[in-house]
Design a protein around this motif. Structure first.
Motif, short mmCIF file in Angstrom:
data_model
loop_
_atom_site.label_atom_id
_atom_site.label_comp_id
_atom_site.label_asym_id
_atom_site.label_seq_id
_atom_site.Cartn_x
_atom_site.Cartn_y
_atom_site.Cartn_z
N LEU A 41 3.10 -10.90 -8.00
CA LEU A 41 1.95 -10.32 -7.45
C LEU A 41 1.90 -10.10 -6.01
O LEU A 41 1.57 -9.21 -5.09
CB LEU A 41 0.69 -11.14 -7.88
N GLY A 42 2.51 -11.52 -5.26
CA GLY A 42 2.89 -11.47 -3.78
C GLY A 42 3.64 -10.45 -3.24
O GLY A 42 3.41 -9.89 -2.41
N ASP A 43 4.81 -10.27 -4.21
CA ASP A 43 5.89 -9.28 -3.82
C ASP A 43 5.16 -7.90 -3.55
O ASP A 43 5.43 -7.21 -2.51
CB ASP A 43 6.78 -9.15 -4.89
N ASP A 44 4.38 -7.61 -4.63
CA ASP A 44 3.65 -6.05 -4.49
C ASP A 44 2.85 -6.11 -3.26
O ASP A 44 2.94 -5.07 -2.48
CB ASP A 44 2.57 -6.04 -5.75
N ALA A 45 2.15 -6.94 -2.66
CA ALA A 45 1.24 -7.31 -1.87
C ALA A 45 1.88 -6.91 -0.47
O ALA A 45 1.78 -6.29 0.52
CB ALA A 45 0.30 -8.34 -1.80
N LEU A 46 3.16 -7.99 -0.42
CA LEU A 46 3.72 -8.10 0.88
C LEU A 46 4.60 -6.85 1.09
O LEU A 46 4.66 -6.44 2.37
CB LEU A 46 4.65 -9.21 0.75
N ILE A 47 5.31 -6.05 0.16
CA ILE A 47 6.08 -4.85 0.36
C ILE A 47 5.15 -3.70 0.83
O ILE A 47 5.40 -2.90 1.58
CB ILE A 47 6.86 -4.63 -0.93
N LEU A 48 4.00 -3.78 0.05
CA LEU A 48 2.98 -2.58 0.50
C LEU A 48 2.56 -2.70 1.94
O LEU A 48 2.60 -1.60 2.74
CB LEU A 48 1.93 -2.52 -0.32
N ALA A 49 2.24 -4.05 2.30
CA ALA A 49 1.93 -4.22 3.71
C ALA A 49 2.90 -3.70 4.64
O ALA A 49 2.60 -3.13 5.72
CB ALA A 49 1.42 -5.88 3.88
N GLN A 50 4.06 -4.13 4.34
CA GLN A 50 5.15 -3.93 5.14
C GLN A 50 5.12 -2.44 5.49
O GLN A 50 5.35 -1.45 6.42
CB GLN A 50 6.53 -4.45 4.78
N ARG A 51 4.98 -1.45 4.50
CA ARG A 51 5.00 -0.19 4.28
C ARG A 51 3.88 0.58 5.20
O ARG A 51 4.25 1.38 6.04
CB ARG A 51 4.98 0.66 2.85
N LEU A 52 2.78 -0.01 4.99
CA LEU A 52 1.50 0.30 5.82
C LEU A 52 1.50 0.14 7.15
O LEU A 52 1.20 0.78 8.11
CB LEU A 52 0.38 -0.25 5.02
N GLY A 53 2.44 -0.93 7.47
CA GLY A 53 2.39 -1.54 8.91
C GLY A 53 3.25 -0.40 9.88
O GLY A 53 2.83 -0.12 11.07
N TRP A 54 4.06 0.60 9.25
CA TRP A 54 4.58 1.29 9.77
C TRP A 54 3.69 2.40 10.57
O TRP A 54 3.95 3.19 11.57
CB TRP A 54 5.63 2.10 9.04
N TRP A 55 2.40 2.73 9.84
CA TRP A 55 1.61 3.66 10.39
C TRP A 55 0.90 3.61 11.76
O TRP A 55 0.31 4.35 12.46
CB TRP A 55 0.63 4.15 9.33
#
Length: 277
Positions: A41-55
């Motif tokens: 569950l943590g992996d899903d949250a962390l990877i998505l956060a990294q993607r969103l930070g690009w914006w």
């Protein structure tokens, strides 16, 4: 759940029931299976956060820089809670799990790893994942594991905002110009092949469901489909009818994007292990 949202810049601050430090200091040790589940569950949250930070600095308006940054920070917070608890089973820290695992050790779903693309594509991913996570954490509030239940109780308040934010943008793009509608629909078409994997029941899910710790993802699908159809109908968009991509990312296979995401995210920690500032 409404199809409109509070203004992105006026997100309400929720009172934190627990902090990552509370999790580590609680003395509660996760079982091996719970640790595996929490890490996934943590992996899903962390990877998505990294993607969103690009914006941040690239979103279509300044307010959206702040909104997507807030969502990314919420997700990093969820990952911190989950990694800290998972680490009680192995003696690893949240940083160990975030920065010092290789790509084949992560169990994130393929959809959170997909390219941001244009803004419509990112919003399509955010809509799908937010509804999935909201349904999941709503169910996990009733987990037999008190720490998982506490983490879920905090997360679900933030995920309500994530859902509302996605709804607002889907309506704005779907009911906007012909071009915004086209891009929003194209984003949905791009992301939809990765939906089924979110609801795939793996052996780990059967273990945690049997123990009352977690739920079978398949049990969340009907509500997801109902909610998704409602918001897309309201936005005059169609539910994509596309073939599903090969699954297996949660069992060790990973997309071509994961190594690049981790390379960017883990670089500093690996070059300067133990550094503080």
């Amino acid at each position: 759940m409404s199809f409109t949202s509070q203004d992105s810049a006026t997100k309400q601050t929720q009172g934190d029931a627990i902090t990552p430090e509370d999790v580590g200091a609680s003395g509660k040790v996760a079982s091996s299976v719970t640790a595996q589940y929490a890490t996934m569950l943590g992996d899903d949250a962390l990877i998505l956060a990294q993607r969103l930070g690009w914006w941040i600095s690239r979103a279509p308006e300044m307010e959206e820089d702040i909104a997507l940054g807030n969502i990314a920070l919420d997700l990093v917070g969820h990952a911190r809670f989950l990694y800290t608890y998972a680490g009680t089973a192995t003696g690893k820290t949240e940083d160990d799990l975030a920065y010092f695992r290789n790509e084949e050790e992560f169990r994130s779903a393929a959809i959170v790893e997909q390219e941001n693309g244009d803004f419509g594509q990112t919003i399509a991913r955010q809509l799908i994942v937010s509804y999935y996570m909201y349904g999941l954490y709503t169910a996990l509030v009733n987990s037999s594991d008190s720490m998982i239940a506490s983490i879920a109780s905090k997360a679900v308040k933030e995920l309500q905002y994530h859902v509302d934010h996605s709804n607002q943008w889907v309506l704005r793009l779907g009911l906007g110009t012909d071009e915004s509608k086209r891009r929003m629909q194209a984003g949905l078409e791009y992301m939809w092949p990765y939906v089924d994997e979110l609801f795939e029941d793996l052996p780990i899910h059967h273990e945690v469901a049997t123990a009352g710790i977690g739920v079978l993802p398949s049990s969340l699908r009907d509500e997801f489909d109902t909610r998704m159809s409602a918001v897309l109908d309201h936005a005059e968009l169609g539910v994509p009818d596309v073939a599903q991509a090969m699954s297996g990312h949660r069992t060790g296979r990973f997309s071509e994007y994961r190594s690049y995401i981790l390379g960017e995210m883990q670089f500093l920690a690996r070059q300067h292990p133990g550094a503080t500032w």
